[in-house]
Design a protein around this motif. Structure first.
Motif, PDB file in Angstrom:
ATOM      1  N   UNK A  42     -41.722   1.470   8.568  1.00 35.76           N
ATOM      2  CA  UNK A  42     -42.543   0.407   8.197  1.00 35.76           C
ATOM      3  C   UNK A  42     -44.321   0.867   8.368  1.00 35.76           C
ATOM      4  N   UNK A  43     -44.944   0.351   7.564  1.00 35.75           N
ATOM      5  CA  UNK A  43     -46.526   0.696   7.531  1.00 35.75           C
ATOM      6  C   UNK A  43     -47.225  -0.462   7.981  1.00 35.75           C
ATOM      7  N   UNK A  44     -48.418  -0.431   8.958  1.00 35.40           N
ATOM      8  CA  UNK A  44     -49.235  -1.580   9.240  1.00 35.40           C
ATOM      9  C   UNK A  44     -50.848  -0.970   8.964  1.00 35.40           C
ATOM     10  N   UNK A  45     -51.644  -1.561   8.936  1.00 31.00           N
ATOM     11  CA  UNK A  45     -53.063  -1.198   8.950  1.00 31.00           C
ATOM     12  C   UNK A  45     -54.109  -1.565   9.741  1.00 31.00           C
ATOM     13  N   UNK A  46     -55.493  -1.421   9.521  1.00 33.68           N
ATOM     14  CA  UNK A  46     -56.159  -1.812  10.389  1.00 33.68           C
ATOM     15  C   UNK A  46     -56.652  -3.430  10.571  1.00 33.68           C
TER      16      UNK A  46
END
Length: 125
Positions: free
Chosen positions: A37-41
Motif C-alpha cells: 500500500x502506498x501513502x503520500x505526504x
C-alpha cells in the motif's frame, strides 16, 4: 509551433503535466508501506491537528490552479475542486478521516482528470 489546450505549446504542456504528475505522486503515493500500500505526504501532513488538512488542501489546490492556467473547462475545475473539498472535509474527522486521506488520493484523481480531458481534446482535433 504546435499549441495545445489553452494555447500552451505542446512542450510546455508536457512539462506542466509531468510536474503535476510528480506532485500528485509525492502527495498521494511516494511512500510504500509493508504489503504494497502506498501513502503520500498529503495524508501525513493531514495528521497534524488543526492545520494539517488545510495545508494539504493548499498543496492540492496548486494542481487545480495549474489546470486553470491551462484553460481547462470550469466543469472540470469544479470537479477537481470537489475532490479536494471532499478530502478536506472528510479528512478533518479524527482517525476515520486520516484513513480516508490515505486512501482517496484526490491529487492523483485530479491529474487523471486533466490527462483524460487533454487526451480527449487531442483526439477531437
Amino acid at each position: 509551433m504546435v499549441t495545445g489546450a489553452g494555447g500552451e505549446t505542446a512542450h510546455h504542456s508536457a512539462k506542466t503535466r509531468a510536474r503535476l504528475d510528480r506532485l500528485a505522486w509525492l502527495l498521494d503515493s511516494a511512500i510504500r508501506l509493508p504489503g504494497g500500500f502506498r501513502i503520500g505526504l498529503d495524508g501525513i501532513i493531514g495528521l497534524v491537528p488543526g492545520v494539517g488538512d488545510l495545508v494539504a488542501a493548499g498543496l492540492s489546490s496548486y494542481i487545480i490552479a495549474e489546470a486553470a492556467r491551462m484553460k481547462l473547462p470550469g466543469t472540470l475545475l469544479a470537479r477537481m475542486g470537489l475532490n479536494v473539498l471532499l478530502e478536506l472535509l472528510v479528512g478533518s474527522i479524527p482517525v476515520i478521516g486520516d484513513i480516508f486521506d490515505f486512501a482517496f488520493k484526490a491529487n492523483k484523481r485530479n491529474v487523471r482528470l486533466i490527462e483524460a480531458y487533454l487526451e480527449k481534446a487531442s483526439l477531437g482535433r
